[in-house]
Scaffold this motif. Structure first.
Motif, PDB file in Angstrom:
ATOM      1  N   ASP A  34       0.823  -1.196   0.000  1.00 20.82           N
ATOM      2  CA  ASP A  34       0.000   0.000   0.000  1.00 20.82           C
ATOM      3  C   ASP A  34       0.862   1.253   0.000  1.00 20.82           C
ATOM      4  OD1 ASP A  34      -2.114   1.700   0.079  1.00 20.82           O
ATOM      5  OD2 ASP A  34      -2.752   1.222   2.119  1.00 20.82           O
ATOM      6  N   LEU A  35       0.692   2.067  -1.030  1.00 19.75           N
ATOM      7  CA  LEU A  35       1.369   3.358  -1.102  1.00 19.75           C
ATOM      8  C   LEU A  35       0.407   4.509  -0.822  1.00 19.75           C
ATOM      9  CD1 LEU A  35       3.580   2.875  -4.303  1.00 19.75           C
ATOM     10  CD2 LEU A  35       4.097   2.292  -1.924  1.00 19.75           C
ATOM     11  N   GLU A  36      -0.842   4.173  -0.490  1.00 17.95           N
ATOM     12  CA  GLU A  36      -1.847   5.217  -0.301  1.00 17.95           C
ATOM     13  C   GLU A  36      -2.134   5.445   1.180  1.00 17.95           C
ATOM     14  OE1 GLU A  36      -6.251   6.542  -1.931  1.00 17.95           O
ATOM     15  OE2 GLU A  36      -5.886   4.545  -1.183  1.00 17.95           O
ATOM     16  N   ASP A  37      -3.248   4.945   1.680  1.00 15.57           N
ATOM     17  CA  ASP A  37      -3.718   5.310   3.014  1.00 15.57           C
ATOM     18  C   ASP A  37      -2.796   4.868   4.142  1.00 15.57           C
ATOM     19  OD1 ASP A  37      -5.892   6.485   1.868  1.00 15.57           O
ATOM     20  OD2 ASP A  37      -7.275   4.833   2.262  1.00 15.57           O
ATOM     21  N   ALA A  38      -2.067   3.770   3.956  1.00 16.22           N
ATOM     22  CA  ALA A  38      -1.251   3.237   5.046  1.00 16.22           C
ATOM     23  C   ALA A  38       0.076   3.973   5.216  1.00 16.22           C
ATOM     24  CB  ALA A  38      -0.976   1.750   4.810  1.00 16.22           C
ATOM     25  N   VAL A  39       0.362   4.932   4.339  1.00 14.79           N
ATOM     26  CA  VAL A  39       1.655   5.616   4.366  1.00 14.79           C
ATOM     27  C   VAL A  39       1.447   7.101   4.624  1.00 14.79           C
ATOM     28  CG1 VAL A  39       3.746   6.136   3.051  1.00 14.79           C
ATOM     29  CG2 VAL A  39       2.619   3.921   2.754  1.00 14.79           C
ATOM     30  N   ALA A  40       2.155   7.630   5.610  1.00 19.12           N
ATOM     31  CA  ALA A  40       2.068   9.059   5.920  1.00 19.12           C
ATOM     32  C   ALA A  40       2.606   9.895   4.755  1.00 19.12           C
ATOM     33  CB  ALA A  40       2.855   9.367   7.189  1.00 19.12           C
ATOM     34  N   PRO A  41       2.105  11.120   4.583  1.00 20.40           N
ATOM     35  CA  PRO A  41       2.528  11.946   3.445  1.00 20.40           C
ATOM     36  C   PRO A  41       4.038  12.129   3.342  1.00 20.40           C
ATOM     37  CG  PRO A  41       0.600  12.908   4.471  1.00 20.40           C
ATOM     38  CD  PRO A  41       1.013  11.763   5.348  1.00 20.40           C
ATOM     39  N   ASP A  42       4.720  12.299   4.482  1.00 16.63           N
ATOM     40  CA  ASP A  42       6.160  12.532   4.419  1.00 16.63           C
ATOM     41  C   ASP A  42       6.962  11.252   4.191  1.00 16.63           C
ATOM     42  OD1 ASP A  42       5.701  11.387   6.877  1.00 16.63           O
ATOM     43  OD2 ASP A  42       6.950  12.796   8.003  1.00 16.63           O
ATOM     44  N   PHE A  66       2.872  -9.960  -5.692  1.00  9.16           N
ATOM     45  CA  PHE A  66       2.739  -8.619  -5.154  1.00  9.16           C
ATOM     46  C   PHE A  66       1.819  -7.787  -6.042  1.00  9.16           C
ATOM     47  CE2 PHE A  66       7.146  -9.110  -3.211  1.00  9.16           C
ATOM     48  CZ  PHE A  66       6.684  -9.141  -1.905  1.00  9.16           C
ATOM     49  N   ASN A  67       0.790  -7.216  -5.452  1.00 10.96           N
ATOM     50  CA  ASN A  67       0.036  -6.128  -6.065  1.00 10.96           C
ATOM     51  C   ASN A  67       0.420  -4.846  -5.329  1.00 10.96           C
ATOM     52  OD1 ASN A  67      -3.162  -7.170  -7.393  1.00 10.96           O
ATOM     53  ND2 ASN A  67      -1.244  -8.283  -7.429  1.00 10.96           N
ATOM     54  N   VAL A  68       0.171  -3.705  -5.947  1.00 16.83           N
ATOM     55  CA  VAL A  68       0.461  -2.426  -5.307  1.00 16.83           C
ATOM     56  C   VAL A  68      -0.761  -1.524  -5.437  1.00 16.83           C
ATOM     57  CG1 VAL A  68       1.928  -0.383  -5.264  1.00 16.83           C
ATOM     58  CG2 VAL A  68       2.926  -2.610  -5.821  1.00 16.83           C
ATOM     59  N   ARG A  69      -1.200  -0.959  -4.315  1.00 24.38           N
ATOM     60  CA  ARG A  69      -2.191   0.104  -4.370  1.00 24.38           C
ATOM     61  C   ARG A  69      -1.428   1.416  -4.474  1.00 24.38           C
ATOM     62  NH1 ARG A  69      -6.968   1.346   0.021  1.00 24.38           N
ATOM     63  NH2 ARG A  69      -5.195   1.660   1.411  1.00 24.38           N
ATOM     64  N   VAL A  70      -1.542   2.047  -5.616  1.00 25.94           N
ATOM     65  CA  VAL A  70      -0.761   3.260  -5.878  1.00 25.94           C
ATOM     66  C   VAL A  70      -1.472   4.477  -5.299  1.00 25.94           C
ATOM     67  CG1 VAL A  70       0.362   2.315  -7.916  1.00 25.94           C
ATOM     68  CG2 VAL A  70      -1.832   3.509  -8.152  1.00 25.94           C
ATOM     69  N   HIS A  71      -0.719   5.557  -5.218  1.00 32.58           N
ATOM     70  CA  HIS A  71      -1.270   6.824  -4.710  1.00 32.58           C
ATOM     71  C   HIS A  71      -1.324   7.872  -5.808  1.00 32.58           C
ATOM     72  CE1 HIS A  71      -2.232  10.101  -2.045  1.00 32.58           C
ATOM     73  NE2 HIS A  71      -1.096  10.719  -2.286  1.00 32.58           N
ATOM     74  N   THR A  72      -0.286   7.949  -6.622  1.00 33.71           N
ATOM     75  CA  THR A  72      -0.212   8.947  -7.681  1.00 33.71           C
ATOM     76  C   THR A  72       0.272   8.290  -8.973  1.00 33.71           C
ATOM     77  OG1 THR A  72       2.107   9.510  -7.231  1.00 33.71           O
ATOM     78  CG2 THR A  72       0.415  10.708  -5.967  1.00 33.71           C
ATOM     79  N   LEU A  77       4.340   5.165 -12.809  1.00 34.75           N
ATOM     80  CA  LEU A  77       5.503   5.303 -13.680  1.00 34.75           C
ATOM     81  C   LEU A  77       6.735   4.613 -13.100  1.00 34.75           C
ATOM     82  CD1 LEU A  77       5.041   9.045 -14.708  1.00 34.75           C
ATOM     83  CD2 LEU A  77       4.856   7.052 -16.217  1.00 34.75           C
ATOM     84  N   ALA A  78       6.874   4.675 -11.769  1.00 37.22           N
ATOM     85  CA  ALA A  78       8.052   4.080 -11.127  1.00 37.22           C
ATOM     86  C   ALA A  78       7.985   2.568 -11.081  1.00 37.22           C
ATOM     87  CB  ALA A  78       8.200   4.638  -9.711  1.00 37.22           C
ATOM     88  N   LEU A  79       6.775   1.997 -11.082  1.00 34.85           N
ATOM     89  CA  LEU A  79       6.629   0.560 -10.833  1.00 34.85           C
ATOM     90  C   LEU A  79       6.292  -0.252 -12.076  1.00 34.85           C
ATOM     91  CD1 LEU A  79       4.554   0.745  -7.522  1.00 34.85           C
ATOM     92  CD2 LEU A  79       7.045   0.636  -7.784  1.00 34.85           C
ATOM     93  N   ALA A  80       5.673   0.373 -13.064  1.00 29.31           N
ATOM     94  CA  ALA A  80       5.257  -0.371 -14.254  1.00 29.31           C
ATOM     95  C   ALA A  80       6.478  -1.002 -14.922  1.00 29.31           C
ATOM     96  CB  ALA A  80       4.554   0.566 -15.227  1.00 29.31           C
ATOM     97  N   GLY A  81       6.359  -2.259 -15.257  1.00 28.54           N
ATOM     98  CA  GLY A  81       7.436  -2.963 -15.939  1.00 28.54           C
ATOM     99  C   GLY A  81       8.410  -3.675 -15.033  1.00 28.54           C
ATOM    100  N   LEU A  85       6.002  -7.075 -10.173  1.00 26.79           N
ATOM    101  CA  LEU A  85       4.679  -6.466 -10.097  1.00 26.79           C
ATOM    102  C   LEU A  85       3.653  -7.359 -10.780  1.00 26.79           C
ATOM    103  CD1 LEU A  85       2.953  -3.965  -9.330  1.00 26.79           C
ATOM    104  CD2 LEU A  85       3.441  -3.089 -11.630  1.00 26.79           C
ATOM    105  N   ALA A  86       2.674  -7.845  -9.995  1.00 26.99           N
ATOM    106  CA  ALA A  86       1.612  -8.683 -10.556  1.00 26.99           C
ATOM    107  C   ALA A  86       0.375  -7.880 -10.921  1.00 26.99           C
ATOM    108  CB  ALA A  86       1.239  -9.783  -9.568  1.00 26.99           C
ATOM    109  N   GLY A  87       0.181  -6.716 -10.313  1.00 21.57           N
ATOM    110  CA  GLY A  87      -0.997  -5.919 -10.619  1.00 21.57           C
ATOM    111  C   GLY A  87      -1.017  -4.627  -9.835  1.00 21.57           C
ATOM    112  N   LEU A  88      -1.840  -3.696 -10.294  1.00 25.66           N
ATOM    113  CA  LEU A  88      -2.010  -2.402  -9.640  1.00 25.66           C
ATOM    114  C   LEU A  88      -3.453  -2.246  -9.196  1.00 25.66           C
ATOM    115  CD1 LEU A  88      -0.084  -0.054 -12.114  1.00 25.66           C
ATOM    116  CD2 LEU A  88       0.703  -0.813  -9.860  1.00 25.66           C
ATOM    117  N   ARG A  89      -3.633  -1.750  -7.985  1.00 28.03           N
ATOM    118  CA  ARG A  89      -4.958  -1.376  -7.479  1.00 28.03           C
ATOM    119  C   ARG A  89      -5.050   0.142  -7.530  1.00 28.03           C
ATOM    120  NH1 ARG A  89      -7.264  -5.967  -5.048  1.00 28.03           N
ATOM    121  NH2 ARG A  89      -8.674  -4.863  -3.636  1.00 28.03           N
TER     122      ARG A  89
END
Length: 268
Positions: A34-42, A66-72, A77-81, A85-89
């Motif tokens: 999780d790169l979204e809600d579980a991670v503080a902005p800083d 591994f799937n990744v829930r992206v934030h932005t 761009l950083a993770l594709a390829g 990476l098995a998938g993006l949420r």
């Protein structure tokens, strides 16, 4: 060992790579970084770089993907390829156009749009059918609850059913349930899973490893269900139409198809 049909999806914070690595031994069928809600902005930039490093090392055909829930979009761009990476949420999706944009940025990557608002629910089918890279859709119930002003859990049932129907209409697998937020209330989790299964969901996301066995048991067919399904499939030896079993049960093609799905889920 991961199931042929994933039933358990474990969220782990992307800024704790040591926890992400351990999550593969948790018993989850899929690990969601999780790169979204579980991670503080800083901490988000660190989470992205740590996840990119992890996915660069991981094998794409690993037993627990591994799937990744992206934030932005920068995360995409950083993770594709990357090989692990098995998938993006994709959080907070409201329109098919957003999915098309992400698919263009991450060609070939399996996508799971998350519907977390009234507008997203209204566009559930168009999002589900928006692109061949969409392999599933799911709800984000915490945000949806806040957007709708829903207090009681039952107030989300219409939205849940809408997503189940949209996924089926688009030819996707049944959606997984959203997380159950109280990691101590395992009885409540069990009851919630039973309700989700009755609505047509298949499997569930978790936020703690202790939730995984409960979800697994709740979504696996019971011995009696397996026995009944096997009886139906054994009786339906031809495609000559409807028939009645000795105990009075009526069986047609739809019932046989459901029985075969039960046996497949049970691994038989």
């Amino acid at each position: 060992m991961t199931a042929a049909v994933p039933l358990t999806w474990l969220y782990v914070p992307g800024d704790r790579p040591e926890v992400v690595r351990k999550a593969r031994d948790s018993g989850a069928d899929v690990v969601i970084v999780d790169l979204e809600d579980a991670v503080a902005p800083d901490r988000k930039e660190y989470a992205r770089s740590a996840t990119a490093e992890l996915l660069s090392e991981a094998a794409g055909d690993a037993a627990v993907p591994f799937n990744v829930r992206v934030h932005t979009e920068a995360d995409v761009l950083a993770l594709a390829g990357l090989p692990g990476l098995a998938g993006l949420r994709l959080p907070k999706i409201t329109h098919a156009a957003s999915v098309h944009h992400i698919a263009a940025v991450a060609p070939g990557v399996a996508l799971c749009p998350l519907l977390e608002s009234a507008l997203g629910i209204e566009h559930a089918y168009s999002v589900a059918a928006s692109h061949p890279q969409v392999r599933s859709i799911a709800l984000g119930e915490a945000d949806l609850r806040a957007d709708l002003g829903v207090r009681e859990d039952a107030g989300l049932d219409w939205s849940r059913s809408r997503v189940v129907v949209a996924a089926r209409a688009a030819g996707l697998a049944p959606p997984t349930q959203s997380v159950f937020p109280d990691v101590r209330d395992l009885d409540g989790l069990w009851a919630s899973c039973a309700h989700g299964r009755a609505l047509g969901f298949l499997g569930r996301a978790a936020i703690h490893p202790r939730q995984l066995p409960v979800i697994e048991r709740a979504y696996r067919p019971t011995p009696r269900e397996i026995e009944a399904a096997a009886e139906i499939v054994a009786a339906a030896v031809t495609d000559e139409g409807a028939l009645a079993l000795p105990d009075g049960r009526f069986v047609d093609a739809a019932v046989v198809a459901s029985a075969r799905r039960t046996l497949a889920l049970a691994g038989e």
